[in-house]
Design a protein around this motif. Structure first.
Motif, mmCIF file in Angstrom:
data_model
loop_
_atom_site.group_PDB
_atom_site.id
_atom_site.type_symbol
_atom_site.label_atom_id
_atom_site.label_comp_id
_atom_site.label_asym_id
_atom_site.label_seq_id
_atom_site.Cartn_x
_atom_site.Cartn_y
_atom_site.Cartn_z
ATOM 1 N N TYR A 25 40.915 -9.749 65.818
ATOM 2 C CA TYR A 25 39.876 -9.926 64.795
ATOM 3 C C TYR A 25 38.568 -10.307 65.504
ATOM 4 O O TYR A 25 38.498 -11.359 66.157
ATOM 5 C CB TYR A 25 40.297 -11.013 63.800
ATOM 6 C CG TYR A 25 39.445 -11.066 62.557
ATOM 7 C CD1 TYR A 25 39.742 -10.255 61.461
ATOM 8 C CD2 TYR A 25 38.342 -11.911 62.474
ATOM 9 C CE1 TYR A 25 38.954 -10.288 60.321
ATOM 10 C CE2 TYR A 25 37.559 -11.948 61.349
ATOM 11 C CZ TYR A 25 37.872 -11.129 60.265
ATOM 12 O OH TYR A 25 37.092 -11.161 59.143
ATOM 13 N N VAL A 27 34.597 -11.228 65.769
ATOM 14 C CA VAL A 27 33.560 -11.889 64.979
ATOM 15 C C VAL A 27 32.308 -12.065 65.833
ATOM 16 O O VAL A 27 32.386 -12.385 67.030
ATOM 17 C CB VAL A 27 34.036 -13.271 64.477
ATOM 18 C CG1 VAL A 27 33.024 -13.872 63.494
ATOM 19 C CG2 VAL A 27 35.411 -13.167 63.821
ATOM 20 N N ASN A 43 33.665 -14.970 68.796
ATOM 21 C CA ASN A 43 34.887 -15.771 68.892
ATOM 22 C C ASN A 43 35.485 -15.617 70.285
ATOM 23 O O ASN A 43 35.425 -14.536 70.893
ATOM 24 C CB ASN A 43 35.892 -15.433 67.786
ATOM 25 C CG ASN A 43 36.262 -13.978 67.696
ATOM 26 O OD1 ASN A 43 35.495 -13.092 68.035
ATOM 27 N ND2 ASN A 43 37.469 -13.703 67.208
ATOM 28 N N GLU A 45 39.011 -16.441 72.110
ATOM 29 C CA GLU A 45 40.407 -16.870 71.910
ATOM 30 C C GLU A 45 41.033 -17.352 73.213
ATOM 31 O O GLU A 45 40.440 -17.272 74.285
ATOM 32 C CB GLU A 45 41.199 -15.711 71.288
ATOM 33 C CG GLU A 45 40.644 -15.342 69.920
ATOM 34 C CD GLU A 45 41.487 -14.353 69.149
ATOM 35 O OE1 GLU A 45 42.375 -13.707 69.746
ATOM 36 O OE2 GLU A 45 41.246 -14.231 67.931
ATOM 37 N N CYS A 54 35.505 -20.272 67.178
ATOM 38 C CA CYS A 54 34.934 -19.262 66.283
ATOM 39 C C CYS A 54 33.531 -18.860 66.742
ATOM 40 O O CYS A 54 32.838 -19.621 67.424
ATOM 41 C CB CYS A 54 34.829 -19.816 64.864
ATOM 42 S SG CYS A 54 36.391 -20.055 64.012
ATOM 43 N N GLU A 56 30.822 -18.651 64.986
ATOM 44 C CA GLU A 56 29.759 -19.510 64.439
ATOM 45 C C GLU A 56 29.587 -20.760 65.294
ATOM 46 O O GLU A 56 28.475 -21.183 65.610
ATOM 47 C CB GLU A 56 30.117 -19.941 63.004
ATOM 48 C CG GLU A 56 30.270 -18.810 62.018
ATOM 49 C CD GLU A 56 31.701 -18.300 61.914
ATOM 50 O OE1 GLU A 56 32.367 -18.124 62.961
ATOM 51 O OE2 GLU A 56 32.144 -18.079 60.778
ATOM 52 N N TRP A 89 33.442 -14.744 55.612
ATOM 53 C CA TRP A 89 32.855 -16.059 55.353
ATOM 54 C C TRP A 89 33.366 -17.061 56.383
ATOM 55 O O TRP A 89 34.528 -16.987 56.802
ATOM 56 C CB TRP A 89 33.211 -16.534 53.933
ATOM 57 C CG TRP A 89 32.541 -15.708 52.877
ATOM 58 C CD1 TRP A 89 33.123 -14.766 52.080
ATOM 59 C CD2 TRP A 89 31.165 -15.731 52.536
ATOM 60 N NE1 TRP A 89 32.183 -14.202 51.261
ATOM 61 C CE2 TRP A 89 30.973 -14.776 51.511
ATOM 62 C CE3 TRP A 89 30.049 -16.465 52.986
ATOM 63 C CZ2 TRP A 89 29.726 -14.531 50.931
ATOM 64 C CZ3 TRP A 89 28.816 -16.221 52.417
ATOM 65 C CH2 TRP A 89 28.658 -15.278 51.407
ATOM 66 N N CYS A 91 34.981 -20.146 58.400
ATOM 67 C CA CYS A 91 36.145 -21.001 58.141
ATOM 68 C C CYS A 91 35.675 -22.430 57.827
ATOM 69 O O CYS A 91 34.514 -22.788 58.026
ATOM 70 C CB CYS A 91 37.091 -20.997 59.342
ATOM 71 S SG CYS A 91 36.550 -22.052 60.707
ATOM 72 N N CYS A 94 34.036 -24.420 60.743
ATOM 73 C CA CYS A 94 32.647 -24.007 61.019
ATOM 74 C C CYS A 94 31.706 -24.507 59.937
ATOM 75 O O CYS A 94 30.562 -24.883 60.222
ATOM 76 C CB CYS A 94 32.570 -22.494 61.165
ATOM 77 S SG CYS A 94 33.367 -21.911 62.676
#
Ligand code: THU
Length: 137
Positions: A25, A27, A43, A45, A54, A56, A89, A91, A94
């Motif tokens: 995923y 971002v 992001n 990981e 994340c 953000e 949106w 999390c 964040c």
């Protein structure tokens, strides 16, 4: 006036750097300071999973660690690898980080699938009745 298209474009570019081998995923985020600078993030990981950061928060921590303290808006884009197919949106964690540094009455959170197709909410709508710096003064 916030140039939303420019901010979304920066988030889309930042997403290219997403390090997401476990979730797949991807971002990207672009954070606008009060004086018009943009800090981007993706992001990041980790094989141990929980150290994952994340997009953000990457953008916020980059900005704050360079002395920025005043923010107007953030654009966030996220979807499984490939085309943007959904709104991403932020999390809850964040949202809490945003609450630390931003005025919930005016900070604008934008999520987009393209420069033209997006939705936006004020931080107070995403985190009503939040716990923040005023509580511990
Ligand atoms: N992720 C973000 O970057 N921002 C969010 O607000 C939600 C989730 C990332 C974390 C993880 O790398 C991947 O998306 C799947 O949860």
């Amino acid at each position: 006036m916030i140039d939303k298209k420019k901010l979304i474009r920066a988030a889309i570019q930042a997403r290219e750097y997403s390090y997401s081998p476990y979730s797949g995923y991807c971002v990207g985020a672009a954070l606008l300071t009060a004086d018009g600078k943009i800090y981007t993030g993706c992001n990041v990981e980790n094989a141990a999973y929980s150290p994952t950061n994340c997009a953000e928060r990457t953008a916020f921590f980059k900005a704050v660690s360079e002395g920025e303290r005043s923010f107007c808006a953030i654009a966030v884009v996220g979807s499984p690898k490939g085309a943007l197919t959904q709104y991403a949106w932020p999390c809850g964690v964040c949202r809490q980080v945003m609450f630390e540094f931003c005025d919930p009455e005016s900070f604008n959170v934008i999520t987009a699938v393209s420069e033209e197709i997006y939705e936006e909410r004020l931080l107070k709508e995403l985190l009503p009745l939040g716990f923040g710096p005023d509580n511990v003064k």
